[in-house]
Design a protein around this motif. Structure first.
Motif, mmCIF file in Angstrom:
data_model
loop_
_atom_site.group_PDB
_atom_site.id
_atom_site.type_symbol
_atom_site.label_atom_id
_atom_site.label_comp_id
_atom_site.label_asym_id
_atom_site.label_seq_id
_atom_site.Cartn_x
_atom_site.Cartn_y
_atom_site.Cartn_z
ATOM 1 N N VAL A 66 0.884 -1.157 0.000
ATOM 2 C CA VAL A 66 0.000 0.000 0.000
ATOM 3 C C VAL A 66 0.921 1.205 0.000
ATOM 4 O O VAL A 66 1.882 1.263 0.759
ATOM 5 N N SER A 67 0.642 2.158 -0.843
ATOM 6 C CA SER A 67 1.470 3.332 -1.084
ATOM 7 C C SER A 67 2.513 2.946 -2.124
ATOM 8 O O SER A 67 2.195 2.266 -3.075
ATOM 9 N N HIS A 68 3.760 3.300 -1.947
ATOM 10 C CA HIS A 68 4.765 2.970 -2.956
ATOM 11 C C HIS A 68 5.631 1.825 -2.452
ATOM 12 O O HIS A 68 5.769 1.584 -1.269
ATOM 13 N N SER A 69 6.193 1.092 -3.361
ATOM 14 C CA SER A 69 7.028 -0.047 -2.995
ATOM 15 C C SER A 69 8.474 0.220 -3.356
ATOM 16 O O SER A 69 8.775 0.978 -4.266
ATOM 17 N N SER A 78 8.687 -4.112 16.715
ATOM 18 C CA SER A 78 9.392 -4.200 15.438
ATOM 19 C C SER A 78 8.542 -3.600 14.329
ATOM 20 O O SER A 78 7.339 -3.399 14.483
ATOM 21 N N ASP A 79 9.158 -3.346 13.190
ATOM 22 C CA ASP A 79 8.394 -2.890 12.032
ATOM 23 C C ASP A 79 7.889 -4.078 11.215
ATOM 24 O O ASP A 79 7.247 -3.911 10.189
ATOM 25 N N HIS A 80 8.156 -5.308 11.674
ATOM 26 C CA HIS A 80 7.679 -6.532 11.025
ATOM 27 C C HIS A 80 6.697 -7.262 11.934
ATOM 28 O O HIS A 80 6.840 -7.247 13.158
ATOM 29 N N SER A 81 5.721 -7.913 11.328
ATOM 30 C CA SER A 81 4.795 -8.756 12.081
ATOM 31 C C SER A 81 5.487 -10.061 12.441
ATOM 32 O O SER A 81 6.087 -10.691 11.572
ATOM 33 N N PRO A 82 5.392 -10.494 13.686
ATOM 34 C CA PRO A 82 5.958 -11.800 14.014
ATOM 35 C C PRO A 82 5.137 -12.908 13.370
ATOM 36 O O PRO A 82 3.920 -12.792 13.233
ATOM 37 N N ALA A 83 5.807 -13.969 12.961
ATOM 38 C CA ALA A 83 5.128 -15.119 12.366
ATOM 39 C C ALA A 83 5.129 -16.255 13.373
ATOM 40 O O ALA A 83 6.164 -16.602 13.935
ATOM 41 N N ARG A 134 3.325 6.745 5.122
ATOM 42 C CA ARG A 134 3.344 5.367 5.625
ATOM 43 C C ARG A 134 3.238 4.382 4.465
ATOM 44 O O ARG A 134 2.452 4.535 3.563
ATOM 45 N N VAL A 135 4.064 3.353 4.533
ATOM 46 C CA VAL A 135 4.068 2.268 3.542
ATOM 47 C C VAL A 135 3.776 0.969 4.274
ATOM 48 O O VAL A 135 4.345 0.701 5.336
ATOM 49 N N TRP A 136 2.884 0.165 3.701
ATOM 50 C CA TRP A 136 2.599 -1.183 4.192
ATOM 51 C C TRP A 136 2.984 -2.153 3.092
ATOM 52 O O TRP A 136 2.697 -1.912 1.921
ATOM 53 N N SER A 137 3.612 -3.270 3.459
ATOM 54 C CA SER A 137 4.050 -4.224 2.453
ATOM 55 C C SER A 137 4.076 -5.637 3.043
ATOM 56 O O SER A 137 4.149 -5.812 4.253
ATOM 57 N N TRP A 184 4.915 -5.684 7.087
ATOM 58 C CA TRP A 184 5.947 -4.685 7.361
ATOM 59 C C TRP A 184 5.361 -3.301 7.141
ATOM 60 O O TRP A 184 4.513 -3.081 6.269
ATOM 61 N N THR A 185 5.832 -2.343 7.927
ATOM 62 C CA THR A 185 5.501 -0.942 7.721
ATOM 63 C C THR A 185 6.726 -0.096 8.049
ATOM 64 O O THR A 185 7.551 -0.483 8.872
ATOM 65 N N ASN A 186 6.804 1.040 7.385
ATOM 66 C CA ASN A 186 7.916 1.949 7.699
ATOM 67 C C ASN A 186 7.613 2.792 8.942
ATOM 68 O O ASN A 186 8.443 3.583 9.370
ATOM 69 N N LYS A 187 6.424 2.641 9.496
ATOM 70 C CA LYS A 187 5.983 3.311 10.732
ATOM 71 C C LYS A 187 6.010 4.836 10.640
ATOM 72 O O LYS A 187 6.128 5.518 11.651
ATOM 73 N N GLN A 188 5.932 5.366 9.440
ATOM 74 C CA GLN A 188 5.847 6.819 9.294
ATOM 75 C C GLN A 188 4.393 7.242 9.376
ATOM 76 O O GLN A 188 3.476 6.445 9.195
#
Length: 125
Positions: A14-17, A88-93, A57-60, A48-52
Motif C-alpha cells: 500500500v502506497s509505494h514499494s 518491530s516494524d515486522h509482524s511476528p510469524a 506510511r508504507v505497508w508491504s 511490514w511498515t515503515n511506521k511513518q
C-alpha cells in the motif's frame, strides 16, 4: 521463513514499494526454481511498515513462510499466522507444525500396587 525484503506481487503493498518489477520477477523465479511455495497463512496481510505518519506510511508483505512439497507431505497441518505489529516494524510469524491432538488420558491400574508389601489393602480400606 522470514523477511525477504521483496514483494512477490504488485498487490502486496500500500502506497509505494521499494521493489521493482524486475526484482519481483527474479524473486518469483528463484522461489519457483527452489521448488518453494508460500505456506497458507492467516493474520496480518501486510507484514511490514515503515511506521511513518500519514501519507508517507508504507505497508508491504515482505515476510513469508515458504515450504516445499516434501515438507507438506510430512507435515500437512503446518500453518502460519502473522501477528499484529509490536515493537518491530515486522509482524511476528507464528508457525504451528503439528495439530493439537486432544486425548483423554485414561487411568491405568498397575497390579504391583496391590502387591505392595506396605499393605495396600489396609491403606485403601
Amino acid at each position: 521463513m522470514g523477511d525477504f525484503n521483496l514483494d512477490r506481487d504488485v498487490q502486496e503493498w500500500v502506497s509505494h514499494s521499494q521493489s521493482t518489477l524486475s526484482d519481483i520477477l527474479a524473486f518469483n523465479q528463484c522461489i519457483l526454481h527452489g521448488g518453494l511455495e508460500d505456506l497458507q497463512s492467516t493474520g496480518c496481510e501486510f507484514t511490514w511498515t515503515n511506521k511513518q505518519d500519514g501519507l508517507a506510511r508504507v505497508w508491504s508483505k515482505l515476510d513469508s513462510v515458504m515450504v516445499n512439497s516434501t515438507w507438506l507431505q510430512h507435515f500437512p497441518s503446518t500453518t502460519a499466522v502473522f501477528l499484529p505489529l509490536g515493537i518491530s516494524d515486522h509482524s511476528p510469524a507464528l508457525v504451528t507444525i503439528f495439530e493439537e491432538v486432544k486425548r483423554t488420558r485414561r487411568f491405568n491400574f498397575l497390579n504391583f500396587w496391590v502387591e505392595d508389601s506396605k499393605g495396600f489393602h489396609q491403606l485403601v480400606n
